[in-house]
Design an enzyme around this catalytic site. Structure first.
Site, PDB file in Angstrom:
ATOM      1  N   TYR A  12       0.821  -1.223   0.000  1.00 15.74           N
ATOM      2  CA  TYR A  12       0.000   0.000   0.000  1.00 15.74           C
ATOM      3  C   TYR A  12       0.857   1.276   0.000  1.00 15.74           C
ATOM      4  CZ  TYR A  12      -2.866   3.528   2.529  1.00 15.74           C
ATOM      5  OH  TYR A  12      -3.475   4.666   2.964  1.00 15.74           O
ATOM      6  N   ASN A  92       9.778 -11.965   9.731  1.00 16.28           N
ATOM      7  CA  ASN A  92       9.678 -11.055   8.586  1.00 16.28           C
ATOM      8  C   ASN A  92      10.295  -9.699   8.869  1.00 16.28           C
ATOM      9  OD1 ASN A  92       7.990 -11.598   6.021  1.00 16.28           O
ATOM     10  ND2 ASN A  92       7.076 -12.826   7.661  1.00 16.28           N
ATOM     11  N   TYR A 141       4.193  -6.379  16.801  1.00 15.72           N
ATOM     12  CA  TYR A 141       4.449  -5.548  15.618  1.00 15.72           C
ATOM     13  C   TYR A 141       5.310  -4.345  16.008  1.00 15.72           C
ATOM     14  CZ  TYR A 141       3.660  -1.896  12.174  1.00 15.72           C
ATOM     15  OH  TYR A 141       3.848  -0.868  11.278  1.00 15.72           O
ATOM     16  N   ILE A 214     -16.511  -3.086  15.997  1.00 12.35           N
ATOM     17  CA  ILE A 214     -15.737  -2.037  16.687  1.00 12.35           C
ATOM     18  C   ILE A 214     -15.138  -2.674  17.932  1.00 12.35           C
ATOM     19  CG2 ILE A 214     -15.958   0.119  17.997  1.00 12.35           C
ATOM     20  CD1 ILE A 214     -17.606   1.184  15.780  1.00 12.35           C
ATOM     21  N   ARG A 291      -9.456  -5.248  21.057  1.00 16.26           N
ATOM     22  CA  ARG A 291      -8.496  -6.066  20.310  1.00 16.26           C
ATOM     23  C   ARG A 291      -7.170  -6.029  21.067  1.00 16.26           C
ATOM     24  NH1 ARG A 291      -7.160  -4.199  14.219  1.00 16.26           N
ATOM     25  NH2 ARG A 291      -5.891  -2.675  15.342  1.00 16.26           N
ATOM     26  N   ASP A 294      -3.963  -3.101  21.319  1.00 10.39           N
ATOM     27  CA  ASP A 294      -4.329  -1.743  20.882  1.00 10.39           C
ATOM     28  C   ASP A 294      -4.131  -0.714  22.000  1.00 10.39           C
ATOM     29  OD1 ASP A 294      -5.144  -2.109  18.266  1.00 10.39           O
ATOM     30  OD2 ASP A 294      -7.256  -2.417  18.773  1.00 10.39           O
TER      31      ASP A 294
HETATM   32  N1  UDP Z   1     -10.630  -1.083  14.653  1.00  9.49           N
HETATM   33  C1  UDP Z   1     -11.949  -1.466  14.860  1.00  9.49           C
HETATM   34  N2  UDP Z   1     -12.525  -2.336  13.971  1.00  9.49           N
HETATM   35  C2  UDP Z   1     -11.849  -2.841  12.906  1.00  9.49           C
HETATM   36  C3  UDP Z   1     -10.502  -2.427  12.683  1.00  9.49           C
HETATM   37  C4  UDP Z   1      -9.924  -1.548  13.588  1.00  9.49           C
HETATM   38  O1  UDP Z   1     -12.590  -1.053  15.827  1.00  9.49           O
HETATM   39  O2  UDP Z   1     -12.427  -3.631  12.159  1.00  9.49           O
HETATM   40  C5  UDP Z   1     -10.002  -0.153  15.581  1.00  9.49           C
HETATM   41  C6  UDP Z   1      -8.731  -0.715  16.222  1.00  9.49           C
HETATM   42  O3  UDP Z   1      -9.080  -1.488  17.363  1.00  9.49           O
HETATM   43  C7  UDP Z   1      -7.972   0.558  16.557  1.00  9.49           C
HETATM   44  C8  UDP Z   1      -8.380   1.526  15.431  1.00  9.49           C
HETATM   45  O4  UDP Z   1      -9.577   0.976  14.867  1.00  9.49           O
HETATM   46  O5  UDP Z   1      -8.444   1.101  17.758  1.00  9.49           O
HETATM   47  C9  UDP Z   1      -7.338   1.641  14.331  1.00  9.49           C
HETATM   48  O6  UDP Z   1      -6.982   0.312  13.943  1.00  9.49           O
HETATM   49  P1  UDP Z   1      -6.179  -0.001  12.614  1.00  9.49           P
HETATM   50  O7  UDP Z   1      -6.061  -1.496  12.518  1.00  9.49           O
HETATM   51  O8  UDP Z   1      -6.807   0.713  11.459  1.00  9.49           O
HETATM   52  O9  UDP Z   1      -4.771   0.680  12.830  1.00  9.49           O
HETATM   53  P2  UDP Z   1      -3.678   0.491  14.013  1.00  9.49           P
HETATM   54  O10 UDP Z   1      -3.905   1.655  14.932  1.00  9.49           O
HETATM   55  O11 UDP Z   1      -3.873  -0.836  14.646  1.00  9.49           O
HETATM   56  O12 UDP Z   1      -2.385   0.581  13.269  1.00  9.49           O
END
Ligand code: UDP
Length: 333
Positions: A12, A92, A141, A214, A291, A294
């Site tokens: 991307y 990776n 990560y 969410i 998740r 986070d």
């Molecule tokens: N998120 C969510 N639902 C989804 C994907 C992401 O609620 O299907 C939330 C995730 O828990 C985080 C925010 O959106 O709080 C941003 O997540 P993303 O994976 O886009 O980016 P990250 O911050 O992990 O790099």
């Protein structure tokens, strides 16, 4: 003509970078294993399919031509997946980078622009986060990128290896002409997932099973969902170009680190509301548990990149990022 290698150029952010480099007149070679990327996303560049875990492959690529600089985008970049499969992430992202740096040293190439991340900070002690703030990653990560940042500073001290690590906050949006976009499979990032739900609804394919999830509405934030600082992918690429220019003109032998952010927080619910407004679709969702991995809030201070690299983010409005992503997605539908 400046000759550049873009490792991970079919992904991307990498593919947006390749398009900008070609437009600027650079000679571009892409080295990518196509595990997550798409070869057709880097048309116009010389393409080599190869894996950083294969030292002979990356070393062979560097011996075949003389490059001036390397951009390193090749990484797995899903927080949730990294918690479930840390081994893949350390392999990776860390072992792959060890091989790349070893191959670069072998071929006497010592200029690197590295894709790092705000995930190296973990839970922030104060906001917006500055480069000098503690880095305590809360997921594999973030930790994998943190390890590579450390390697780069050790390489600078020991070998005079020059690098600029760019700590992205949340990359979003697409090339405004709609030729390139976010094509992750599986997709785990918020904005594309919300827009995919909008598209399904628009096309009449919405069902309870496909409803957007969410992850957590019980965080210590104003609306209970996580907050993120979104940056347009083309603004990120502009910063890479400036970083490359600095590396090509300065021989200071240092490792440097810059945040790329807009210092504005949007919650998950803010993103859903903006997507509803911009797509005209109702966009249903269901609340799921948090998740793992986070952090509640990530907002960055990019003053150092603005001052030292001369970075000027031009596409700072969330609406512009969402509209460009929607343009790309709905074009392909
Ligand atoms: N998120 C969510 N639902 C989804 C994907 C992401 O609620 O299907 C939330 C995730 O828990 C985080 C925010 O959106 O709080 C941003 O997540 P993303 O994976 O886009 O980016 P990250 O911050 O992990 O790099």
């Amino acid at each position: 003509m400046t000759n550049v290698l873009v490792v991970g150029g079919a992904g991307y952010i990498g593919s947006h970078m390749v398009a900008i480099l070609l437009k600027q007149g650079f000679r571009v070679t892409v080295f990518d294993n196509l595990s997550r990327g798409h070869k057709d996303a880097c048309e116009g560049a010389h393409f080599i399919q190869g894996n950083l875990l294969d030292f002979a492959a990356i070393s062979g690529c560097l011996s075949a031509q003389s490059f001036d600089i390397v951009f390193h985008f090749a990484a797995l970049a899903y927080v949730g997946e990294s918690v479930k499969h840390p081994e893949q992430y350390y392999q990776n992202n860390v072992v792959g980078s060890v091989n790349l740096l070893a191959a670069m040293r072998k071929h006497k190439l010592n200029r690197l622009v590295f894709s790092s991340t705000c995930a190296t900070y973990g839970e922030a002690k104060h906001l917006p986060i500055r480069e000098t703030d503690p880095q305590v990653p809360v997921n594999p990560y973030g930790f994998s990128k943190f390890v590579v940042e450390h390697m780069l500073s050790d390489y600078a001290k020991a070998y005079g290896f020059q690098s600029i690590s760019l700590r992205y906050f949340n990359s979003a949006g697409c090339d405004p002409l709609g030729a390139l976009g976010e094509r992750h499979e599986p997709e785990t990032h918020l904005i594309p997932l919300v827009l995919r739900e909008a598209l399904r609804t628009k096309l009449g394919g919405h069902s309870k099973d496909t409803a957007l999830q969410i992850f957590g509405d019980d965080y210590d934030t104003p609306d209970g969902s996580c907050q993120r600082d979104y940056v347009h992918v083309n603004d990120l690429c502009d910063a890479h170009l400036l970083a490359a220019q600095q590396l090509l003109t300065n021989d200071d032998g240092q490792a440097k680190y810059y945040n790329l952010a807009n210092a504005v927080a949007y919650s998950v619910f803010d993103v859903v509301s903006a997507c509803r407004r911009l797509t005209g679709q109702p966009i249903e969702y269901r609340i799921e548990p948090r998740r793992s991995g986070d952090p509640a809030v990530l907002i960055g201070d990019a003053q150092q990149a603005i001052k030292e690299l001369g970075w000027k983010p031009h596409r700072t409005q969330l609406d512009d990022m969402i509209s460009s992503a929607w343009n790309y997605l709905s074009k392909g539908a």
